[in-house]
Design a protein around this motif. Structure first.
Motif, PDB file in Angstrom:
ATOM      1  N   SER A 120       0.608  -1.318  -0.332  1.00  0.00           N
ATOM      2  CA  SER A 120       0.148   0.043  -0.404  1.00  0.00           C
ATOM      3  C   SER A 120       0.881   1.387   0.489  1.00  0.00           C
ATOM      4  N   HIS A 121       1.037   2.315  -0.958  1.00  0.00           N
ATOM      5  CA  HIS A 121       2.238   3.197  -0.765  1.00  0.00           C
ATOM      6  C   HIS A 121       0.370   4.440  -1.178  1.00  0.00           C
ATOM      7  N   TYR A 122      -0.090   5.088  -0.762  1.00  0.00           N
ATOM      8  CA  TYR A 122      -0.265   6.586  -0.698  1.00  0.00           C
ATOM      9  C   TYR A 122      -1.761   6.448  -1.480  1.00  0.00           C
ATOM     10  N   GLY A 131       9.706  21.115   3.644  1.00  0.00           N
ATOM     11  CA  GLY A 131      10.318  19.481   3.418  1.00  0.00           C
ATOM     12  C   GLY A 131       9.696  18.559   2.964  1.00  0.00           C
ATOM     13  N   ASN A 132      10.074  17.559   3.100  1.00  0.00           N
ATOM     14  CA  ASN A 132       9.084  16.358   3.030  1.00  0.00           C
ATOM     15  C   ASN A 132       8.266  16.398   3.629  1.00  0.00           C
ATOM     16  N   VAL A 133       6.897  16.196   3.323  1.00  0.00           N
ATOM     17  CA  VAL A 133       6.156  15.479   4.386  1.00  0.00           C
ATOM     18  C   VAL A 133       6.213  16.798   5.237  1.00  0.00           C
ATOM     19  N   GLY A 166      12.695  24.215  -1.902  1.00  0.00           N
ATOM     20  CA  GLY A 166      12.727  24.335  -0.873  1.00  0.00           C
ATOM     21  C   GLY A 166      13.258  23.135   0.265  1.00  0.00           C
ATOM     22  N   TRP A 167      13.744  21.668  -0.424  1.00  0.00           N
ATOM     23  CA  TRP A 167      13.344  20.921   0.280  1.00  0.00           C
ATOM     24  C   TRP A 167      15.832  20.756   0.680  1.00  0.00           C
ATOM     25  N   GLN A 168      15.824  20.961   1.823  1.00  0.00           N
ATOM     26  CA  GLN A 168      17.291  21.053   2.114  1.00  0.00           C
ATOM     27  C   GLN A 168      18.546  20.086   1.390  1.00  0.00           C
ATOM     28  N   VAL A 206      15.024   2.826   0.470  1.00  0.00           N
ATOM     29  CA  VAL A 206      13.994   2.952  -1.311  1.00  0.00           C
ATOM     30  C   VAL A 206      13.218   3.672  -1.927  1.00  0.00           C
ATOM     31  N   GLU A 207      14.203   5.384  -1.245  1.00  0.00           N
ATOM     32  CA  GLU A 207      13.229   6.194  -1.698  1.00  0.00           C
ATOM     33  C   GLU A 207      14.602   7.925  -1.663  1.00  0.00           C
ATOM     34  N   ASN A 208      15.068   8.480  -2.415  1.00  0.00           N
ATOM     35  CA  ASN A 208      16.218   9.445  -2.440  1.00  0.00           C
ATOM     36  C   ASN A 208      16.063  10.215  -4.163  1.00  0.00           C
ATOM     37  N   PRO A 262      16.394   4.849  -5.940  1.00  0.00           N
ATOM     38  CA  PRO A 262      16.187   6.037  -5.955  1.00  0.00           C
ATOM     39  C   PRO A 262      14.559   6.262  -6.557  1.00  0.00           C
ATOM     40  N   TRP A 263      14.107   7.872  -6.287  1.00  0.00           N
ATOM     41  CA  TRP A 263      12.629   7.599  -6.240  1.00  0.00           C
ATOM     42  C   TRP A 263      12.990   7.936  -7.475  1.00  0.00           C
ATOM     43  N   GLY A 264      11.359   7.688  -8.253  1.00  0.00           N
ATOM     44  CA  GLY A 264      11.064   8.467  -9.701  1.00  0.00           C
ATOM     45  C   GLY A 264      11.942   8.443 -10.552  1.00  0.00           C
ATOM     46  N   VAL A 301       4.143  11.272 -11.653  1.00  0.00           N
ATOM     47  CA  VAL A 301       3.541  12.580 -10.961  1.00  0.00           C
ATOM     48  C   VAL A 301       3.557  13.104  -8.948  1.00  0.00           C
ATOM     49  N   SER A 302       4.046  14.310  -8.662  1.00  0.00           N
ATOM     50  CA  SER A 302       4.575  14.638  -7.417  1.00  0.00           C
ATOM     51  C   SER A 302       3.386  13.910  -6.537  1.00  0.00           C
ATOM     52  N   ALA A 303       3.410  13.308  -5.126  1.00  0.00           N
ATOM     53  CA  ALA A 303       2.626  13.180  -4.570  1.00  0.00           C
ATOM     54  C   ALA A 303       2.101  14.283  -3.547  1.00  0.00           C
ATOM     55  N   ARG A 334      10.737  16.842 -11.533  1.00  0.00           N
ATOM     56  CA  ARG A 334      10.834  15.135 -11.739  1.00  0.00           C
ATOM     57  C   ARG A 334      11.726  14.606 -11.163  1.00  0.00           C
ATOM     58  N   TYR A 335      11.782  13.583 -11.360  1.00  0.00           N
ATOM     59  CA  TYR A 335      12.721  12.903 -10.378  1.00  0.00           C
ATOM     60  C   TYR A 335      13.834  11.890 -11.365  1.00  0.00           C
ATOM     61  N   GLY A 336      13.392  11.804 -12.982  1.00  0.00           N
ATOM     62  CA  GLY A 336      13.684  10.604 -13.533  1.00  0.00           C
ATOM     63  C   GLY A 336      15.280  10.255 -14.087  1.00  0.00           C
TER      64      GLY A 336
HETATM   65  C1  BGP Z   1       8.304  10.601  -0.769  1.00  0.00           C
HETATM   66  C2  BGP Z   1       6.839   9.553  -1.103  1.00  0.00           C
HETATM   67  C3  BGP Z   1       6.969   9.406  -2.991  1.00  0.00           C
HETATM   68  C4  BGP Z   1       6.982  10.828  -3.326  1.00  0.00           C
HETATM   69  C5  BGP Z   1       8.469  10.898  -2.310  1.00  0.00           C
HETATM   70  C6  BGP Z   1       8.809  12.219  -3.486  1.00  0.00           C
HETATM   71  O1  BGP Z   1       7.132  10.967   0.341  1.00  0.00           O
HETATM   72  O2  BGP Z   1       6.798   8.124  -0.937  1.00  0.00           O
HETATM   73  O3  BGP Z   1       5.556   8.495  -3.070  1.00  0.00           O
HETATM   74  O4  BGP Z   1       6.268  11.281  -4.081  1.00  0.00           O
HETATM   75  O5  BGP Z   1       7.961  11.591  -1.433  1.00  0.00           O
HETATM   76  O6  BGP Z   1       7.726  13.765  -2.998  1.00  0.00           O
HETATM   77  P1  BGP Z   1       6.858  14.703  -4.040  1.00  0.00           P
HETATM   78  O7  BGP Z   1       6.398  13.616  -4.742  1.00  0.00           O
HETATM   79  O8  BGP Z   1       5.587  15.296  -3.102  1.00  0.00           O
HETATM   80  O9  BGP Z   1       8.153  14.989  -4.590  1.00  0.00           O
END
Ligand code: BGP
Length: 479
Positions: free
Chosen positions: A129-131, A333-335, A350-352, A376-378, A423-425, A430-432, A440-442
């Motif tokens: 389950s991812h979001y 920041g993230n979240v 603005g993410w440091q 599993v994400e960076n 690495p993420w994306g 789509v950004s969460a 973009r992260y890819g």
């Molecule tokens: C994490 C989530 C991802 C992803 C990532 C990047 O918190 O698990 O789903 O999206 O952050 O965040 P964002 O898409 O907001 O840049």
């Protein structure tokens, strides 16, 4: 001598709701994420109770992995991926979450995806389950606030365990489960959104609801981990935490203490339950001081003990600072945001950026838990530009990733047991947080834009060739 293990799992990470599209195809039901509109860095995405005609919902088409999985997986294979992290869309398997029988077409889609991955010896790493969750649960149970979801989640997870035996070995229960400890988590983690309509930034914060919902998720996670261990001994089960490293902004002991308290709840409250099998010692005081009354049933605490994970995974993007001075300059920041760190640069969002923090995080986590870790994400969310000749020169991304991989190397030399890195994306999605494609992260560019245009074609960025080299040298060649 090589630093990373020979079987180090290099790869990339995605999530169904942000990548797959095909939102209403082949029997798929509506997921909560299908009800979030497009947003941007400056305009928050909105949650709507009904799908509004004429409004753009980015998850509906996303990057169209649903129809392009063969092409994408071939590109991942070309980079030399050893693993690919993806999530299953719950609503593809159980459209409202409450059916007795799963949707065969949904199961079949992931069979095809796993077969394609295995064809290239790419090990699937599956987030159950991812979001997202079936939208039907929001009205009926207020998302995870309803205890009934434990049973529905169990049925869903067991369906996957049985169906994909022999194809999938690595499973993560919930993405960033600790998001539920923060207000943002009400949107995507606990999905406690009954009756709400409006911007993601204005969801009324109901802490009691969130923490009750989180208890249900922790129980559900333990239940399926225990079941998997009993029935599928070859499976490896992991948790997934949004690791939010923060530093005290000053050496004033009140800042240090405040930072410690933040870290405990944000990072360790869930991780301790999932790895050590019980709520940490500091939980009780936190519940009391926040007037939280977590309803637990007989057997819940035993279950938490019995369903501990085999490995610990986490996301790491940025760090923040904690300050007791309300006038300190803040940053995103993230979240969750925090006080600005004068020593760090930030991304356009603005993410440091803090590679050294990753080494600190890995050491902290390994010292605390002593089980294998996986990042599993960076990654760096950035605006990419396609040049006239079609190239995308994302040196800023290479620079970010290079420094983070170098920090992982140091952590491994410190003695940390690190299993892998996704690495993420790894392909644009789509950004969460904002619902936009522009962030973009890819390594792979997807021709898709925030007004819904684009032909969805794929294009290798400069970072594609660089990451391929990193993988083939097992992290030795970072130039
Ligand atoms: C994490 C989530 C991802 C992803 C990532 C990047 O918190 O698990 O789903 O999206 O952050 O965040 P964002 O898409 O907001 O840049």
């Amino acid at each position: 001598m090589a630093v990373f293990r020979d079987d180090f799992l290099w790869g990339g990470a995605t999530a169904a709701n942000q990548y797959e599209g095909g939102w209403n195809e082949d029997g798929k039901g509506e997921s909560i994420d299908d009800h979030f509109t497009v947003g941007s860095h400056t305009t928050p995405k909105r949650f709507t109770q009904k799908i509004e005609p004429g409004t753009l919902y980015p998850s509906h088409e996303a990057s169209d992995f649903y129809h392009r999985y063969k092409e994408d997986i071939a590109l991942f294979a070309e980079m030399g991926f050893k693993t690919f992290r993806l999530s299953i869309n719950w609503t593809r398997i159980f459209p409202t979450g409450m059916e007795e029988e799963p949707n065969e077409a949904g199961l079949d889609f992931y069979d095809k995806v796993f077969d394609e991955l295995l064809k290239y010896d790419i090990e699937p790493l599956v987030t159950i389950s991812h979001y997202e969750m079936p939208f039907a649960f929001v009205e009926k149970y207020n998302g995870w606030e309803g205890r009934e979801l434990i049973d529905y989640f169990f049925r869903y997870a067991v369906t996957l365990f049985e169906r994909y035996e022999g194809k999938v070995k690595y499973w993560l229960t919930f993405n960033e489960i600790n998001a539920g400890t923060m207000p943002f988590g009400a949107a995507l983690e606990t999905s406690t959104l009954r009756g709400y309509e409006g911007p993601i930034t204005e969801i009324p914060d109901k802490k009691q609801e969130r923490f009750q919902a989180l208890h249900h998720q922790l129980v559900a996670s333990a239940l399926v981990v225990k079941y998997a261990h009993e029935h599928f001994p070859e499976y490896k089960l992991g948790n997934m935490i949004c690791y939010l490293l923060s530093y005290p902004l000053t050496c004033n002991p009140v800042d240090v203490l405040e930072n410690q308290k933040n870290m405990e709840i944000l990072n360790y409250y869930c991780g301790d339950v999932q790895v050590r099998g019980e709520y940490p010692y500091f939980a009780r005081r936190y519940w009391e001081e926040n007037d939280l009354h977590i309803e637990m049933r007989h057997g819940d605490l035993e279950l938490l003990k019995e369903g501990t994970v085999d490995f610990y995974t986490f996301s790491y993007y940025m760090t923040n600072c904690t300050s007791t001075d309300p006038n300190q300059q803040q940053t995103a920041g993230n979240v969750i945001g925090g006080a600005k760190n004068p020593y760090l640069e930030a991304s356009d969002w603005g993410w440091q950026i803090d590679p050294t923090g990753l080494r600190i995080a890995l050491n902290e986590l390994y010292a605390r838990y002593g089980i294998p870790l996986m990042v599993v994400e960076n990654g760096l969310g950035a605006y990419d530009k396609v040049e006239k000749d079609g190239s995308i020169n994302d040196d800023y991304r290479i620079d970010y990733l290079r420094k983070h991989i170098a920090a992982m190397r140091e952590a491994v030399k410190d003695g940390v047991d690190l299993m892998g890195y996704t690495p993420w994306g790894c392909i644009d999605l789509v950004s969460a947080s904002t619902g936009e494609m522009a962030k973009r992260y890819g390594f792979i560019f997807v021709d898709k834009y925030d007004d819904g245009t684009g032909d969805l074609s794929r294009r290798r960025k400069k970072s594609f060739g660089w990451y391929k080299k990193v993988i083939s040298s097992n992290g030795e060649d970072l130039d």
